[in-house]
Design an enzyme around this catalytic site. Sequence first.
Site, PDB file in Angstrom:
ATOM      1  N   ASP A  13       0.816  -1.232   0.000  1.00  0.00           N
ATOM      2  CA  ASP A  13       0.000   0.000   0.000  1.00  0.00           C
ATOM      3  C   ASP A  13       0.844   1.274   0.000  1.00  0.00           C
ATOM      4  OD1 ASP A  13      -2.212  -1.653   0.084  1.00  0.00           O
ATOM      5  OD2 ASP A  13      -2.273  -1.632   2.279  1.00  0.00           O
ATOM      6  N   LYS A  16       1.947   2.078  -5.011  1.00  0.00           N
ATOM      7  CA  LYS A  16       2.562   1.487  -6.220  1.00  0.00           C
ATOM      8  C   LYS A  16       1.691   1.705  -7.449  1.00  0.00           C
ATOM      9  CE  LYS A  16       2.551  -2.516  -4.177  1.00  0.00           C
ATOM     10  NZ  LYS A  16       2.121  -2.127  -2.824  1.00  0.00           N
ATOM     11  N   ASN A  38      -5.267 -10.310  -3.607  1.00  0.00           N
ATOM     12  CA  ASN A  38      -4.982  -9.681  -2.310  1.00  0.00           C
ATOM     13  C   ASN A  38      -4.531  -8.232  -2.515  1.00  0.00           C
ATOM     14  OD1 ASN A  38      -2.625 -10.663  -3.543  1.00  0.00           O
ATOM     15  ND2 ASN A  38      -1.671 -11.372  -1.664  1.00  0.00           N
ATOM     16  N   GLY A  40      -4.471  -4.394  -3.867  1.00  0.00           N
ATOM     17  CA  GLY A  40      -5.464  -3.356  -4.186  1.00  0.00           C
ATOM     18  C   GLY A  40      -4.678  -2.127  -4.567  1.00  0.00           C
ATOM     19  N   HIS A  41      -4.618  -1.818  -5.834  1.00  0.00           N
ATOM     20  CA  HIS A  41      -3.805  -0.704  -6.341  1.00  0.00           C
ATOM     21  C   HIS A  41      -4.731   0.408  -6.823  1.00  0.00           C
ATOM     22  CE1 HIS A  41      -0.149  -3.549  -7.095  1.00  0.00           C
ATOM     23  NE2 HIS A  41      -0.585  -3.562  -5.855  1.00  0.00           N
ATOM     24  N   GLN A 223       2.068  -6.102  -3.071  1.00  0.00           N
ATOM     25  CA  GLN A 223       2.505  -6.207  -1.672  1.00  0.00           C
ATOM     26  C   GLN A 223       3.816  -5.407  -1.476  1.00  0.00           C
ATOM     27  OE1 GLN A 223       1.429  -9.586  -3.137  1.00  0.00           O
ATOM     28  NE2 GLN A 223      -0.499  -8.613  -2.662  1.00  0.00           N
ATOM     29  N   THR A 299      -8.467  -3.400  -0.518  1.00  0.00           N
ATOM     30  CA  THR A 299      -9.078  -4.692  -0.836  1.00  0.00           C
ATOM     31  C   THR A 299     -10.106  -5.084   0.211  1.00  0.00           C
ATOM     32  OG1 THR A 299      -7.152  -5.425  -2.072  1.00  0.00           O
ATOM     33  CG2 THR A 299      -8.540  -7.164  -1.175  1.00  0.00           C
TER      34      THR A 299
HETATM   35  P1  GDP Z   1      -0.706   0.257  -3.545  1.00  0.00           P
HETATM   36  O1  GDP Z   1      -1.308  -0.994  -3.068  1.00  0.00           O
HETATM   37  O2  GDP Z   1       0.770   0.341  -3.238  1.00  0.00           O
HETATM   38  O3  GDP Z   1      -0.989   0.548  -4.979  1.00  0.00           O
HETATM   39  O4  GDP Z   1      -1.377   1.438  -2.679  1.00  0.00           O
HETATM   40  P2  GDP Z   1      -2.949   1.585  -2.334  1.00  0.00           P
HETATM   41  O5  GDP Z   1      -3.668   2.006  -3.546  1.00  0.00           O
HETATM   42  O6  GDP Z   1      -3.431   0.374  -1.623  1.00  0.00           O
HETATM   43  O7  GDP Z   1      -2.892   2.720  -1.240  1.00  0.00           O
HETATM   44  C1  GDP Z   1      -2.367   3.969  -1.496  1.00  0.00           C
HETATM   45  C2  GDP Z   1      -3.460   5.024  -1.221  1.00  0.00           C
HETATM   46  O8  GDP Z   1      -2.871   6.298  -1.137  1.00  0.00           O
HETATM   47  C3  GDP Z   1      -4.480   5.120  -2.330  1.00  0.00           C
HETATM   48  O9  GDP Z   1      -5.720   5.467  -1.765  1.00  0.00           O
HETATM   49  C4  GDP Z   1      -3.961   6.259  -3.195  1.00  0.00           C
HETATM   50  O10 GDP Z   1      -4.989   6.931  -3.901  1.00  0.00           O
HETATM   51  C5  GDP Z   1      -3.372   7.158  -2.148  1.00  0.00           C
HETATM   52  N1  GDP Z   1      -2.203   7.956  -2.571  1.00  0.00           N
HETATM   53  C6  GDP Z   1      -1.193   7.616  -3.415  1.00  0.00           C
HETATM   54  N2  GDP Z   1      -0.254   8.588  -3.446  1.00  0.00           N
HETATM   55  C7  GDP Z   1      -0.676   9.554  -2.592  1.00  0.00           C
HETATM   56  C8  GDP Z   1      -0.125  10.798  -2.160  1.00  0.00           C
HETATM   57  O11 GDP Z   1       0.966  11.206  -2.552  1.00  0.00           O
HETATM   58  N3  GDP Z   1      -0.866  11.524  -1.268  1.00  0.00           N
HETATM   59  C9  GDP Z   1      -2.066  11.100  -0.790  1.00  0.00           C
HETATM   60  N4  GDP Z   1      -2.692  11.860   0.083  1.00  0.00           N
HETATM   61  N5  GDP Z   1      -2.617   9.932  -1.180  1.00  0.00           N
HETATM   62  C10 GDP Z   1      -1.916   9.159  -2.040  1.00  0.00           C
HETATM   63  P1  IMO Z   2      -0.874  -4.232  -2.233  1.00  0.00           P
HETATM   64  O1  IMO Z   2      -0.379  -4.822  -3.522  1.00  0.00           O
HETATM   65  C1  IMO Z   2      -1.023  -4.553   2.113  1.00  0.00           C
HETATM   66  C2  IMO Z   2      -1.185  -8.579   3.796  1.00  0.00           C
HETATM   67  C3  IMO Z   2      -2.446  -9.021   4.511  1.00  0.00           C
HETATM   68  C4  IMO Z   2      -1.846  -9.957   5.536  1.00  0.00           C
HETATM   69  C5  IMO Z   2      -0.709 -10.637   4.780  1.00  0.00           C
HETATM   70  C6  IMO Z   2      -1.081 -11.987   4.173  1.00  0.00           C
HETATM   71  O2  IMO Z   2      -2.165  -3.525  -2.326  1.00  0.00           O
HETATM   72  O3  IMO Z   2       0.206  -3.451  -1.555  1.00  0.00           O
HETATM   73  P2  IMO Z   2      -2.583 -12.722   2.099  1.00  0.00           P
HETATM   74  O4  IMO Z   2      -4.032 -12.461   1.802  1.00  0.00           O
HETATM   75  O5  IMO Z   2      -1.643 -12.199   1.067  1.00  0.00           O
HETATM   76  O6  IMO Z   2      -2.307 -14.162   2.449  1.00  0.00           O
HETATM   77  O7  IMO Z   2      -2.308 -11.892   3.462  1.00  0.00           O
HETATM   78  O8  IMO Z   2      -0.371  -9.734   3.732  1.00  0.00           O
HETATM   79  N1  IMO Z   2      -1.371  -8.094   2.407  1.00  0.00           N
HETATM   80  C7  IMO Z   2      -1.274  -6.817   2.049  1.00  0.00           C
HETATM   81  N2  IMO Z   2      -1.089  -5.703   2.788  1.00  0.00           N
HETATM   82  N3  IMO Z   2      -1.097  -4.468   0.771  1.00  0.00           N
HETATM   83  C8  IMO Z   2      -1.252  -5.571   0.007  1.00  0.00           C
HETATM   84  O9  IMO Z   2      -1.211  -5.533  -1.326  1.00  0.00           O
HETATM   85  C9  IMO Z   2      -1.391  -6.809   0.647  1.00  0.00           C
HETATM   86  N4  IMO Z   2      -1.581  -8.072   0.213  1.00  0.00           N
HETATM   87  C10 IMO Z   2      -1.556  -8.843   1.295  1.00  0.00           C
HETATM   88  O10 IMO Z   2      -3.107  -7.937   5.092  1.00  0.00           O
HETATM   89  O11 IMO Z   2      -1.259  -9.212   6.585  1.00  0.00           O
HETATM   90 MG    MG Z   3      -2.875  -1.654  -1.861  1.00  0.00          MG
END
Ligand code: GDP
Ligand code: IMO
Ligand code: MG
Length: 425
Positions: A13, A16, A38, A40-41, A223, A299
């Site tokens: 999270d 990415k 798993n 969520g981007h 992840q 997610t």
């Molecule tokens: P990922 O799994 O690494 O792709 O990240 P996620 O999408 O799960 O979580 C990142 C969250 O931060 C999302 O809700 C994005 O919209 C938000 N986000 C990304 N870059 C920034 C930033 O620079 N500032 C803020 N405030 N939010 C951001």
């Molecule tokens: P992105 O790509 C954050 C965490 C789960 C749990 C552990 C194992 O969005 O960064 P799993 O379902 O993979 O067996 O769970 O890994 N986890 C994540 N945490 N971002 C993710 O993906 C994750 N994918 C799995 O919360 O702790």
């Molecule tokens: Mg994510």
Amino acid sequence: MPNTLLIGAQWGDEGKGKVVDVLSQDADVVVRYQGGSNAGHTIEIGRDRYVLHLVPSGILHPDKTCVIGNGLVVDPLALIQEIKDLAARGVRVDGRLHVSDRAQMVVAYHKMLDAARENRSPAGARIGTTQRGIGPAYADKAARLNLRMGDLLDGELEHSLADRVAEKNRALAELGAAPVDARQMLQDLSAAAEFLRPFIADTVTLLNEALKAGRSLLFEGAQGTMLDIDFGTYPYVTSSNPTCGGACAGSGVPARAIDRVVGVVKAYTTRVGEGPLPTELHDSVGERLRERGREFGATTGRPRRCGWFDAVVARYAAMINGVDFWAVTKLDVLDEVETIRIGVAYECDGRRYDTVPASIHLLERCRPVYEEFPGWMSATSNVTRFEDLPKQARAYVQRLCDLTGVPLGILSVGPQRASTFRIKI
Ligand code: GDP
Ligand code: IMO
Ligand code: MG
């Protein structure tokens, strides 16, 4: 663009999806190489917000090819839903989304086993998985028992499922869970096979031919390093290798084809699920980061645990992945924090640690050694050049880079595409 690998350098999270979306502009093919739904981007473009789980984050650029590599565990039903949701929002994937015939399949019993194991474990023994069937599917892969996406098309589905379902139902019964409905499974997967037929391909050849033709590849890790099954906080990890080695194993592309590595880090730290988080904040500052950063799982919707930036973790991730540049995200979330801290080392039993110890029991007892920084107490979200940031914000980012030995490449100050700016790459 040089062939680029993008990895998460914390616990996932990091942002990415957003950085991949920005870098995709300069790439021809965007490739996921591990994990499953798993992930969520999130990508925000204007008022539109997309959350991708299996489909690579390059898909929102209409001319890019996207590949779901052999290293993933793919839930065909989740993939179909994602393709349909994208289509409903005007994002066509036909002819440019390819799923490896070697990718492993996640089916109903994997998800049921994942949930049953989690629900049955006493609180202290839970991983806090996303319950998307990831662990059980990778376990079946390693045990050489699993079905792969190509098997959807070979006409043997009914036969292949019969033996497997009997065994899985015994395992489910032992966990006190209801059995899987084999007829329903066959029906669902037969329909999925027809829908996904045009997407399933030999992506190993496709990617290597793209390389030969001089097209540029962007690898999208899911992840993060600290969730890696080898290098993360085992056993509180996911079941794949998000780190650099996973990119080759999960795509069939030779290591020397990867020209550079971008590590994504948040300007602070979050983690969702169980396991140690040395710089975790249990106070109102942590709550403010969660609120301001909208730190709720993309997610599962679970609140993310928040803490200070951990330079020990980032340094370790830089070492393992050979990170060339950082993409630092969410700097804006720190805008109103009066005093900011960075964990620069750990201390445990009177000993100092400058890298992440393997023992989970030791890590659980580690206390961070902090450096303190004055906050900048002003908005950064409209800034578009590094030089225009408040002095204290520049000093903070600079220190983060110095402590980790990696230069800054990209900085992000808001969720939008437009709030991302490149410094070096
Ligand atoms: P990922 O799994 O690494 O792709 O990240 P996620 O999408 O799960 O979580 C990142 C969250 O931060 C999302 O809700 C994005 O919209 C938000 N986000 C990304 N870059 C920034 C930033 O620079 N500032 C803020 N405030 N939010 C951001
Ligand atoms: P992105 O790509 C954050 C965490 C789960 C749990 C552990 C194992 O969005 O960064 P799993 O379902 O993979 O067996 O769970 O890994 N986890 C994540 N945490 N971002 C993710 O993906 C994750 N994918 C799995 O919360 O702790
Ligand atoms: Mg994510």
